[in-house]
Enzyme design. Structure first.
Site, short mmCIF file in Angstrom:
data_model
loop_
_atom_site.label_atom_id
_atom_site.label_comp_id
_atom_site.label_asym_id
_atom_site.label_seq_id
_atom_site.Cartn_x
_atom_site.Cartn_y
_atom_site.Cartn_z
N SER A 136 0.87 -1.17 0.00
CA SER A 136 0.00 0.00 0.00
C SER A 136 0.90 1.22 0.00
CB SER A 136 -0.88 0.01 1.25
OG SER A 136 -1.49 1.28 1.46
N TYR A 149 -1.15 -0.87 10.66
CA TYR A 149 -1.25 -1.03 9.21
C TYR A 149 -0.03 -0.43 8.51
CZ TYR A 149 -3.45 -1.01 4.58
OH TYR A 149 -3.75 -1.23 3.25
#
Length: 263
Positions: A136, A149
């Site tokens: 990501s 995350y």
């Protein structure tokens, strides 16, 4: 196109979002897909659409993945491609994040990539295959209150670089794709938080809000990310190893301190 003719691709998290889009693309281009996931219903829907095979497994669990890999080799004949796509959340500020939330972030994002890579590597070495890790842009930058995350996506990039370094000489390429906002069910859940926080009227309005400073002005579709993934997984990318490809509409090019000058 037949870029994946006679190729067998293992896709973790293959039942939804980007994983499902990659499965559709590889299947459409002549490949066979082995769909890995914990929830049977989404996997069944993608398998019916693509002619793929379902191997119910937890990509972060070693015994589960060992069993799945053995079954894939026996049923399909081998493994040429690993799409390490399984992932999850891990949000919250560090000061209040519980051990359980942190450990879940590690398991869902990093362990899934590590375990699936380790268990498929013998086949990938034998067949001169390749790995694409889905990270990501959170692996390149830090979003607010998302320590788990952000940290694990950074770690996924490190894992991919290590794989590229260690196994390139054995004929195995490893690359990373870093999407920005993508219109998936998981992202829709995050949009619901914005709707509640700012009193927005729809998911679409929430996506417009989070992409207002993205040069292309919108979120990606899962299919657009799949295009990048499938390029890296194909022979067209035969000299690309250890690369990080962003699919973010130009978000990573924005100089944040200059946003104040934008009308």
């Amino acid at each position: 196109m037949t870029r994946f003719k006679d190729k067998i691709a293992v896709i973790t998290g293959g039942g939804t979002g980007i994983g499902a889009a990659v499965a559709r693309r590889i299947s459409a281009e002549g490949g066979k897909v082995a769909l890995i996931g914990r929830r049977p219903d989404p996997l069944k829907a993608v398998a019916e659409e693509t002619g793929g095979s379902i191997f119910a497994a937890d990509a972060a669990d070693t015994p589960s993945m060992k069993k799945a890999v053995a079954a894939i080799v026996e049923e399909l004949g081998g493994i040429d491609i690993l799409i390490a796509n399984a992932g999850g959340h891990g949000v919250g500020p560090t000061i209040s994040m519980s051990d359980e939330t942190w450990e879940q972030a590690v398991r869902l994002n990093l362990n899934t990539a590590f375990v699936s890579a380790r268990e498929t590597l013998p086949q990938l070495i034998e067949r001169k295959g390749n790995i694409v890790v889905l990270a990501s842009i959170a692996g390149l930058f830090a979003g607010p209150d998302a320590a788990g995350y952000v940290t694990m996506k950074h770690a996924c990039i490190g894992l991919a670089k290590s794989l590229a370094r260690d196994y390139g000489r054995k004929g195995v390429r490893t690359n990373t794709v870093c999407p920005g906002w993508v219109t998936t069910a998981m992202a829709d859940e995050q949009m619901e938080h914005l709707i509640e926080k700012f009193g927005l009227s729809s998911v679409e309005e929430a996506y417009r809000l989070v992409t207002k400073d993205v040069p292309l002005g919108r979120a990606a579709t899962a299919e657009e990310v799949a295009n990048a993934v499938c390029f890296l997984a194909s022979a067209e990318a035969s000299m690309i190893n250890g690369a990080i490809l962003t699919v973010d509409g130009g978000a990573g090019t924005v100089d944040l301190p200059t946003l104040a000058f934008v009308e």
